[in-house]
Design an enzyme around this catalytic site. Structure first.
Site, short mmCIF file in Angstrom:
data_model
loop_
_atom_site.label_atom_id
_atom_site.label_comp_id
_atom_site.label_asym_id
_atom_site.label_seq_id
_atom_site.Cartn_x
_atom_site.Cartn_y
_atom_site.Cartn_z
CG HIS A 91 7.56 -23.83 25.94
ND1 HIS A 91 7.91 -22.76 27.15
CD2 HIS A 91 6.97 -23.65 25.46
CE1 HIS A 91 8.85 -22.03 26.95
NE2 HIS A 91 7.75 -21.75 25.47
CB SER A 92 10.69 -24.81 25.76
OG SER A 92 12.66 -23.76 25.00
CG MET A 93 15.15 -26.44 26.53
SD MET A 93 16.13 -27.33 25.30
CE MET A 93 17.29 -28.42 25.92
CD GLN B 59 2.69 -25.42 23.89
OE1 GLN B 59 3.02 -24.43 24.99
NE2 GLN B 59 0.86 -25.67 23.89
CB THR C 182 10.25 -28.16 21.45
OG1 THR C 182 9.80 -28.99 22.82
CG2 THR C 182 11.92 -29.72 21.77
#
Length: 908
Positions: free
Chosen positions: A175-177, A202, A204
């Site tokens: 998720h993200s980073m 997700q 990212t």
């Protein structure tokens, strides 16, 4: 009082108020302009448990802030407290300030799915605790996180040692980073690619950081993306990137799209609004718990299992097929690796021939299955396409092709795999010339009890259902519109939106449906409007009851590539009893929203540049006239776009030459933003001007706010401590300044550079507040004011008896306050931009007293002595030292120059 102190006319004030309103409209569109949150919450049916996985002592000492957990619920959690494990490992990596507990949504749904199949297969979900670090704003720990994840993968695989179907790799959800950290694993020297069999990210930001606040972030991105580009032919990792759409204002979807390389075809990028059975936009956090999206993810995981190894398949073609099935185009059928194309059409059934070109059948309590046959020979002469739709959303085959000349077939070609699943219908469009060997089209209606559904088919010419609608011009500001009317008769229309290709274009499309048939008034009839962007998977759907007036916002996440000539379109799945009127017009608030969404991260640079222009104007005014204007007045006078843009254009032009680029890199200068924007198709001629105006507006209102804050703090200062005289300007440095500088530098090297910058800022604010308090007390005290006025001529600008100080006049004090206020505005932005490093250091204080690496340390070492000296410098000393030389040079250039106004009497 605040506006009066600005010293500006009503015209300038109205201009800045107008710019503030435009900026606010853009921010409002970004924050509140998207659809409402239509995600269903995912719930746990049993108490979630997070079992901590023991790490080797050496690894725990190296990464004291990081941990590894196994997720479980109820009986599963109890059974798996004793290792080894027997399932399929999936590792969840949280993102910026993310929690390891975010794994519970996908983990719980996967557990329920495993229960439904009696644990024939099941997944073990692991999660990493990164201590909720702010890695999107501080990049110093990204490499450390990547190395820790590498160790976690090896530890996870050891937990399955000795099992019959022990895994050799793990799947990763980032998720993200966390998704970027997963991609960075490939760049590690000793990392084996076979350790990862699938990567799903997700929200990212793969392309570039959202806010590149330090060089560690930019260097990390450069390393990861360059490695993936240069080694794309050797990277065998299947990757899926899911974006949240316009609801995600933290990470815009354009940053999540993986680069499309001709020799790397194992990467898919899609926006959640285009994912089948999801069809919703998610914000940055809800993307990890959105039930619709997590269901699609879990279905994909179970379809990826190899029945022989009981692990995720190693076949790259199957991986892409499964991901395309669940995330790109769902055919309303269960996934099959090798689908059966030829189907037997036998059993108890009725065969009904249909000769008409438009046909509707309402099925209700059917006892026998029915095959409706459409002879194609006559239809080929008149029509080019056939379209069928059904409201029965089962997963059985429903459309077949028959090559026999008779109306009954023993076997048929299963055309159902061409179906597209939509929220309320499943539809199929076929081009007749693509199937020259077929003699009949067969529609299957199954036997049903107690359920009602409608099946419809029609033959049509493409040109009768495809309409071109040119979008309005960018600068029409919504004052003009274009429309097209679709007459009742068809089930499907395709409205091509001509000239819609750039990210700064934004429109409102209004679809008005007017119905005349009896069905529209006796039953609930819906229409589906699908915005289709052919060059990227960012489609969005709108469902409307008819008759109705529906507004559809239209804008892009990705600009159309130069090599792509496809046309964006509005696909309308309509009711044959209704007429539709489609109107498009430019949406100015959405255009402002696109500017903020795509370029908002650059605004601090424009704010600081405007502030520095004002400071330069103050210095010039001080040296030429002997005094300087207030910050906001000088900002209005000096902050002009033509002082910045030509320089940027010239540098951008010169960077096209190799020798200049090498010289630029030699001085370690950063890459020009304009070049980055151009490479990402985000640069258009007016964007720099708009951003400059927005930046100047923020600088102006920020200046008024800081001025009001100084007055408030000085008032509190006067309440606590009465100031009796104006400050004096020190000409020779005392020991206090070197000691203060040394202490702050020591703080920089032993703790955190951002902390030292904050302390320096507080010291500087204290000096300015003291200066403001002294001036306020002087002006408000008639006795002190009268006494000072009598002695001003004798003492102003003369040394005291010790020869170390200059006595400041009221005007000198005011000039000093004006210049220090400007410096403070610049300094405030430096503190704000360095705050993430400070927060990271504070959160990890129990693990390490010193921040390492520290992006703010070099800046702090330069900034501390500079600000300490500036904080103890007044305009009187600047004039006494710099003005004579300036005046000599000025008089040589202008012989008729007036005498220098050494006293305040000459000023007036």
């Amino acid at each position: 009082m605040l506006l009066r102190s600005a010293g500006l006319g009503l015209g300038s004030l109205a201009f800045y108020a107008g710019m503030l309103l435009l900026a606010a409209l853009g921010v409002r569109d970004v924050l509140f302009g998207a659809e409402e949150n239509r995600c269903s919450m995912s719930y746990m049916f049993e108490l979630p448990e997070y079992q901590k996985i023991g790490l080797p002592k050496k690894l725990a000492r190296r990464y004291p802030a990081y941990e590894l957990y196994l997720y479980g619920e109820g009986v599963y959690a109890e059974e798996h407290k004793l290792f080894p494990l027997t399932g399929i490992p999936v590792l969840f990596l949280p993102g910026n300030a993310g929690s390891y507990k975010q794994v519970r949504s996908v983990g719980s749904i996967a557990l329920r799915k495993a229960e439904n199949i009696d644990y024939k297969y099941h997944f073990d979900f692991f999660s990493v605790n990164f201590n909720e670090e702010l890695v999107a704003l501080y990049g110093g720990s990204l490499q450390k996180q990547t190395k820790f994840v590498h160790e976690c993968i090896k530890i996870i695989l050891k937990l399955y040692k000795g099992q019959e179907f022990a895994p050799k790799s793990v799947a990763i959800i980032g998720h993200s980073m966390g998704g970027l950290v997963a991609r960075a694993l490939i760049t590690l020297k000793n990392f084996k690619q076979d350790l990862i069999n699938l990567l799903i990210t997700q929200a990212t930001p793969h392309v570039a950081p959202v806010m590149p606040l330090d060089h560690f972030i930019t260097d990390f991105y450069l390393t990861v993306n360059n490695y993936w580009i240069l080694n794309a032919g050797h990277i065998n990792l299947t990757t899926l990137s899911i974006a949240g759409g316009f609801r995600d204002y933290q990470v815009r979807s354009g940053l999540t799209f993986l680069p499309k390389l001709s020799h790397h075809t194992r990467a898919l990028s899609v926006v959640s609004s285009a994912v089948p059975k999801t069809w919703v936009s998610t914000d940055h956090l809800s993307i990890v718990w959105c039930k619709q999206l997590q269901l699609a993810t879990v279905r994909a995981f179970f379809d990826l299992i190899d029945a022989d190894t009981k692990q995720i398949t190693q076949n790259p073609k199957k991986k892409l097929s499964v991901l395309n099935h669940h995330f790109i185009r769902h055919p309303a059928k269960h996934f099959e690796e090798s689908p059966v194309i030829i189907s037997d059409l036998t059993g108890t059934s009725r065969w009904v021939p249909v000769e008409v070109s438009k046909w509707t059948y309402v099925a209700y309590n059917e006892s026998d299955k029915i095959y409706f046959t459409f002879p194609l020979a006559n239809h080929r002469k008149t029509y080019t396409h056939v379209y069928c739709q059904s409201t029965m959303l089962d997963t059985d085959s429903w459309v077949f092709g028959c090559a026999n000349s008779t109306s009954m077939c023993q076997q048929g070609v299963d055309l159902s795999w061409k179906t597209e699943l939509l929220p309320t219908i499943k539809s199929l469009t076929l081009r007749l010339q693509d199937y020259p060997s077929l003699s009949h089209l067969i529609v299957h209606v199954p036997s049903v009890h107690g359920s009602k559904f409608i099946v419809e088919c029609e033959f049509f010419k493409k040109e009768t259902r495809s309409v071109q609608l040119p979008v309005t011009h960018l600068f029409s500001f919504g004052l003009s519109s274009r429309k097209v009317t679709l007459n009742a008769s068809g089930l499907f229309y395709n409205v091509e939106l001509l000239n819609f290709r750039q990210i700064y274009q934004a429109f409102k499309i209004n679809v008005v449906s007017k119905c005349s048939g009896v069905k529209a008034f006796t039953e609930e009839v819906t229409s589906i409007y699908k915005l289709h962007i052919p060059w990227s998977y960012e489609d969005s759907l709108t469902i409307a009851q008819v008759p109705s007036n529906t507004e559809i916002p239209v804008k892009l996440h990705i600009a159309q590539p130069d090599s792509d000539n496809q046309v964006a379109s509005l696909r309308m799945y309509t009711s044959s009893d209704c007429d539709y009127e489609v109107t498009v017009k430019t949406s100015f608030p959405q255009i402002l929203g696109q500017v903020v969404r795509f370029h908002g991260g650059a605004l601090p640079a424009y704010v600081i540049s405007s502030t520095l222009l004002a400071y330069g104007g103050q210095l010039h005014s001080l040296l030429s006239t002997g005094h300087c204007l207030e910050y906001v007045t000088m900002l209005d006078k000096e902050a002009k776009p033509y002082k910045v843009d030509p320089f940027v254009i010239m540098i951008k032009f010169l960077l096209g030459y190799k020798w200049f680029k090498e010289l630029w890199d030699l001085f370690l200068l950063p890459e020009l933003d304009a070049i980055v924007l151009t490479s990402q198709s985000m640069c258009f001629p007016l964007i720099s001007l708009i951003l400059f105006l927005f930046g100047t507006c923020i600088a102006y209102w920020g200046g008024l706010l800081s001025s009001a804050s100084l007055r408030l703090l000085s008032s509190l200062w006067l309440v606590l401590k009465r100031t009796s005289e104006l400050p004096q300007d020190t000409k020779t440095a005392s020991l206090d300044l070197p000691c203060l500088t040394a202490v702050l530098v020591i703080v920089t090297w032993t703790t955190c550079g951002a902390l030292a910058i904050l302390l320096t800022y507080l010291y500087y604010v204290f000096k300015i507040v003291h200066l403001q308090a002294s001036l306020t007390a002087f002006k408000n005290d008639p006795t002190l004011n009268s006494k000072y006025s009598k002695n001003e001529k004798k003492t102003a600008h003369h040394k005291d008896s010790r020869g170390h100080r200059l006595c400041l006049s009221a005007s000198d004090t005011e000039d000093s306050l004006n210049m220090h206020s400007t410096v403070m505005n610049v300094f405030t932005w430096i503190v704000v931009l360095s705050t993430p490093s400070l927060v990271y250091w504070f959160k990890n204080l129990r693990y390490s007293f010193k921040l390492n690496p520290d992006p703010c340390r070099p800046l702090a070492v330069i900034l501390i002595p500079t600000m300490v000296i500036l904080g103890n410098t007044h305009t009187a000393s600047i004039k006494s030292r710099a003005v004579p030389l300036f005046r000599v040079l000025n008089c040589h250039l202008h012989p008729a120059c007036p005498p220098w106004p050494f006293t305040d009497r000459h000023r007036d």
